[in-house]
Design an enzyme around this catalytic site. Structure first.
Site, PDB file in Angstrom:
ATOM      1  N   LYS A 157       0.872  -1.186   0.000  1.00 22.34           N
ATOM      2  CA  LYS A 157       0.000   0.000   0.000  1.00 22.34           C
ATOM      3  C   LYS A 157       0.907   1.232   0.000  1.00 22.34           C
ATOM      4  O   LYS A 157       1.211   1.822   1.045  1.00 22.34           O
ATOM      5  CB  LYS A 157      -0.893  -0.058   1.250  1.00 22.34           C
TER       6      LYS A 157
HETATM    7  N1  PMP Z   1      -7.391  -2.352  -3.193  1.00 26.90           N
HETATM    8  C1  PMP Z   1      -6.886  -1.129  -2.985  1.00 26.90           C
HETATM    9  C2  PMP Z   1      -6.078  -0.509  -4.065  1.00 26.90           C
HETATM   10  C3  PMP Z   1      -7.112  -0.469  -1.777  1.00 26.90           C
HETATM   11  O1  PMP Z   1      -6.614   0.765  -1.583  1.00 26.90           O
HETATM   12  C4  PMP Z   1      -7.905  -1.084  -0.787  1.00 26.90           C
HETATM   13  C5  PMP Z   1      -8.179  -0.371   0.490  1.00 26.90           C
HETATM   14  N2  PMP Z   1      -7.200  -0.630   1.449  1.00 26.90           N
HETATM   15  C6  PMP Z   1      -8.379  -2.370  -1.040  1.00 26.90           C
HETATM   16  C7  PMP Z   1      -8.118  -2.975  -2.259  1.00 26.90           C
HETATM   17  C8  PMP Z   1      -9.170  -3.118  -0.003  1.00 26.90           C
HETATM   18  O2  PMP Z   1      -8.285  -3.569   1.003  1.00 26.90           O
HETATM   19  P1  PMP Z   1      -8.762  -3.739   2.504  1.00 26.90           P
HETATM   20  O3  PMP Z   1      -9.935  -4.635   2.489  1.00 26.90           O
HETATM   21  O4  PMP Z   1      -7.592  -4.362   3.184  1.00 26.90           O
HETATM   22  O5  PMP Z   1      -9.073  -2.403   3.020  1.00 26.90           O
END
Ligand code: PMP
Length: 306
Positions: A157
């Site tokens: 991320k």
């Molecule tokens: N894909 C991206 C690019 C994101 O930014 C997020 C948000 N964190 C997600 C998927 C979903 O991930 P999560 O369920 O861990 O929040």
């Protein structure tokens, strides 16, 4: 005073006004930072807040940091404790969103991942729905493809990678859609939404793109796979999805910490599931909202009391 009032910054909890970085900060210049997004849910009946899957988020935080060679000095339990201290001080009586951030805090010029001081900060904000969860949204396939593992790894991320998401989301909004579906970097398969993962239901099978299709390995995605396997009479598969499979899906929904479970009613102006929230989507959404508020004993180990 409105929230947030505090941040964890340079090793201690300070008032939010004191949490400021120098304009020369290396990560501000180059986006070479990693972050997390975690939710805490306010349970009105119990008059308590619960943080959802906090350890999993900090595990991913450390993994993202490792990809960018950022060494986080705190262990997962320490990061959880700092977060709980911060939330106790904020004393929210509503849902909130927690933003841990690890960055290159040095002031030198040049995009590099070594020989640079590093630090973390954490703050939180009140947050309701990021996408509509009550009714299906309209989405388009973005003309911007997802970044690839060998350019900016989507598995991490990474702050700078959200330029990719911003281009997708902005294009969708300017064209009158609520959100974008993004194809893999080679354009061959469906990857995810601008900042959320995607699921499709077809012939009573729940399908989501595999972790090798340029996605962030979503914590909500994992939770949904587990809930569906445990609670629904349905097969769950991760496999590549073609763009036009979306047009003929029985149900579609986005998921993520921000997005929660958001039903999709149309893709590129093709109506999905008669434009209504699908039955399986609704079941999963009901279960999800029960679990995140710590109203399900079976899943109470997914929630940490503030
Ligand atoms: N894909 C991206 C690019 C994101 O930014 C997020 C948000 N964190 C997600 C998927 C979903 O991930 P999560 O369920 O861990 O929040």
């Amino acid at each position: 005073m409105s929230h947030p009032k505090y941040a964890f910054f340079e090793g201690k909890i300070v008032s939010i006004e004191k949490a400021k970085v120098d304009i020369r900060t290396n990560s501000l210049q180059y986006g070479n930072a990693v972050f997390e997004g975690i939710r805490s849910y306010w349970n009105k009946a119990k008059s308590k807040s619960y943080v959802f899957k906090m350890e999993d988020h900090y595990k991913r935080f450390i993994e993202s940091a490792n990809i960018l060679m950022i060494k986080i000095k705190h262990s997962i339990p320490e990061l959880c404790d700092i977060t709980l201290d911060l939330l106790k001080k904020e004393n929210y009586t509503e849902d909130a969103y927690i933003r841990p951030y690890a960055y290159n805090s040095g002031l030198s010029i040049g995009p590099k991942l070594i020989k640079n001081p590093q630090d973390i900060f954490i703050y939180s904000i009140p947050l309701g729905d990021y996408l509509d969860t009550s009714k299906p949204i309209s989405v388009c396939t973005s003309s911007w493809t997802r970044i690839s593992d060998n350019s900016i790894p989507p598995r991490a991320k990474i702050a700078g990678s959200y330029v990719n998401a911003a281009l997708q989301k902005t294009e969708a909004l300017l064209n009158g859609f609520d959100e974008a579906i993004v194809l893999t970097s080679n354009g061959q398969h469906v990857s995810e939404g601008s900042a959320m993962n995607i699921f499709m239901v077809k012939n009573n099978v729940l399908i989501t793109p595999p972790i090798t299709d340029d996605i962030l390995e979503g914590i909500t995605r994992n939770a949904i796979i587990e809930i569906a396997k445990n609670e629904l009479d349905i097969d769950v598969k991760d496999r590549p999805i073609d763009r036009t499979e979306l047009y003929t899906a029985d149900e579609l929904f986005f998921c993520g910490t921000g997005a929660q479970i958001s039903p999709i009613g149309s893709v590129d102006k093709r109506t999905i599931a008669e434009g209504k929230m699908g039955k399986i989507t609704k079941k999963l959404q009901d279960l999800y909202f029960t679990i995140v508020k710590n109203e399900s004993d079976k899943y109470s180990n997914w929630c940490t009391e503030v």
